[in-house]
Motif scaffolding. Structure first.
Motif, PDB file in Angstrom:
ATOM      1  N   ALA A  87       0.820  -1.215   0.000  1.00 44.18           N
ATOM      2  CA  ALA A  87       0.000   0.000   0.000  1.00 44.18           C
ATOM      3  C   ALA A  87       0.851   1.261   0.000  1.00 44.18           C
ATOM      4  O   ALA A  87       0.621   2.174  -0.806  1.00 44.18           O
ATOM      5  CB  ALA A  87      -0.940  -0.008   1.210  1.00 44.18           C
ATOM      6  N   PHE A  88       1.848   1.351   0.891  1.00 47.89           N
ATOM      7  CA  PHE A  88       2.602   2.611   0.946  1.00 47.89           C
ATOM      8  C   PHE A  88       3.545   2.755  -0.249  1.00 47.89           C
ATOM      9  O   PHE A  88       3.844   3.870  -0.671  1.00 47.89           O
ATOM     10  CB  PHE A  88       3.316   2.794   2.299  1.00 47.89           C
ATOM     11  CG  PHE A  88       4.595   2.036   2.518  1.00 47.89           C
ATOM     12  CD1 PHE A  88       5.761   2.367   1.847  1.00 47.89           C
ATOM     13  CD2 PHE A  88       4.650   1.012   3.460  1.00 47.89           C
ATOM     14  CE1 PHE A  88       6.956   1.700   2.090  1.00 47.89           C
ATOM     15  CE2 PHE A  88       5.826   0.324   3.706  1.00 47.89           C
ATOM     16  CZ  PHE A  88       6.988   0.672   3.012  1.00 47.89           C
ATOM     17  N   THR A  89       3.992   1.642  -0.813  1.00 51.16           N
ATOM     18  CA  THR A  89       4.826   1.730  -2.019  1.00 51.16           C
ATOM     19  C   THR A  89       4.011   2.255  -3.196  1.00 51.16           C
ATOM     20  O   THR A  89       4.457   3.148  -3.934  1.00 51.16           O
ATOM     21  CB  THR A  89       5.430   0.358  -2.368  1.00 51.16           C
ATOM     22  OG1 THR A  89       6.279  -0.066  -1.291  1.00 51.16           O
ATOM     23  CG2 THR A  89       6.249   0.433  -3.653  1.00 51.16           C
ATOM     24  N   LEU A  90       2.803   1.721  -3.375  1.00 52.18           N
ATOM     25  CA  LEU A  90       1.949   2.184  -4.471  1.00 52.18           C
ATOM     26  C   LEU A  90       1.533   3.633  -4.274  1.00 52.18           C
ATOM     27  O   LEU A  90       1.483   4.406  -5.240  1.00 52.18           O
ATOM     28  CB  LEU A  90       0.707   1.305  -4.588  1.00 52.18           C
ATOM     29  CG  LEU A  90       0.842   0.013  -5.390  1.00 52.18           C
ATOM     30  CD1 LEU A  90      -0.522  -0.617  -5.589  1.00 52.18           C
ATOM     31  CD2 LEU A  90       1.496   0.257  -6.744  1.00 52.18           C
ATOM     32  N   CYS A  91       1.232   4.007  -3.045  1.00 50.54           N
ATOM     33  CA  CYS A  91       0.857   5.401  -2.774  1.00 50.54           C
ATOM     34  C   CYS A  91       1.986   6.342  -3.176  1.00 50.54           C
ATOM     35  O   CYS A  91       1.757   7.384  -3.792  1.00 50.54           O
ATOM     36  CB  CYS A  91       0.518   5.569  -1.294  1.00 50.54           C
ATOM     37  SG  CYS A  91       0.076   7.257  -0.846  1.00 50.54           S
TER      38      CYS A  91
END
Length: 313
Positions: A91-95
């Motif tokens: 999630a935080f990588t894609l964000c």
């Protein structure tokens, strides 16, 4: 077994699809609406924006956000275990990727720089409040979707969970405290660097708190719907072990209710616990790991008053 595996695989694919969608909405919120508006949402993303402004807009926000989240993620793995790991990292990588992508900061895909669209530029100059509202809505809905499908955005969520584990500080209070100082820091940087344009740094800081309130309410709506908690009744021969696990691992109160099965004519304690919706899956997995044959009844709960739960507004 194959049917169960297929159902599990399908659910995992659905979860990751919606986490991707939620991360894209967060990227739009930060990259398209909030960074140029200089309205900071708090948390790791707000700190990344503050460092972006401090560098004279030279450091991309998405890259900075990812770098900030990596040590927090590793700290979370050490303190909280591996259960939250894969989805949080995803999630935080894609964000981070979506944030820079929608600003045109990723090499070779400048055409996706939505922040440079004339309509977005005109919106920022002609209707600043609506720009902030668009950022708040996309941020709140994006985060809500990520949480609903068992992911997290890392950042202050991890810090809050660790603070709860170590010092017993409620996650909501911890996140509010972290966001307050991040927004304050960003406001100071904007004021010192003279980046407020035609608005004062104080005005932008107040807009940031307004953004924080709107997005947090939307997160509640996405996760909670009309009911924001569940009452769970568990009947099991391992009721003491299950109750101890809920109290130790979830920090939730448990009530033992004397009961007797009329068919088996066996007396045992039935466990009752009330948890927020986003913790329901964790409780179900915990019970299943201890006693796969446990009997569970899950009921909608409209309002819960007491330790660990917020009042309905």
């Amino acid at each position: 077994m194959n049917i169960k595996f297929a159902n599990l695989t399908r659910q995992v694919i659905i979860d990751y699809f919606f986490i991707t969608f939620g991360a894209a909405l967060m990227g739009i919120s930060l990259g398209v609406f909030l960074i140029d508006a200089k309205v900071v949402p708090g948390g790791a993303s707000g700190l990344a924006m503050a460092l972006h402004y401090l560098s004279g807009n030279k450091i991309p926000v998405g890259v900075t956000l990812w770098i900030i989240n990596i040590p927090l993620f590793l700290w979370g793995l050490k303190e909280l275990g591996k259960d939250f790991g894969a989805r949080t990292f995803y999630a935080f990588t894609l964000c981070s990727l979506f944030t820079d992508m929608f600003r045109g900061d990723l090499f070779g895909i400048k055409f996706l720089a939505l922040s440079n669209l004339p309509a977005i530029r005109a919106l920022q100059h002609n209707d600043f409040l609506f720009t902030v509202l668009c950022g708040a809505v996309t941020l709140g809905v994006g985060l809500g979707i990520i949480f609903k499908f068992k992911g997290t955005s890392a950042g202050s969520d991890i810090v809050a969970s660790i603070m709860q584990k170590r010092w017993g500080i409620k996650p909501g209070q911890a996140i509010m405290l972290i966001d307050f100082f991040v927004i304050l820091l960003a406001g100071i940087i904007i004021g010192v660097k003279g980046l407020a344009d035609d608005k004062s740094a104080l005005t932008l800081t107040l807009y940031a708190f307004f953004l924080l309130y709107i997005s947090s309410r939307l997160i509640d709506v996405i996760i909670d719907g009309f009911d924001y908690a569940r009452a769970v009744y568990v009947t099991s021969d391992k009721h003491q072990e299950i109750g101890d696990a809920i109290m130790a691992k979830m920090n939730r109160g448990v009530t033992g209710i004397k009961s007797r099965g009329l068919y088996s004519d066996v007396e045992r304690e039935m466990i009752m616990a009330v948890v927020p919706i986003k913790e329901l899956e964790t409780l179900k997995r915990l019970v299943k790991a201890i006693d796969p044959s446990a009997f569970m009844v899950i009921a909608n709960t409209h309002e819960v008053l007491g330790e660990g739960f917020r009042r309905r507004i």
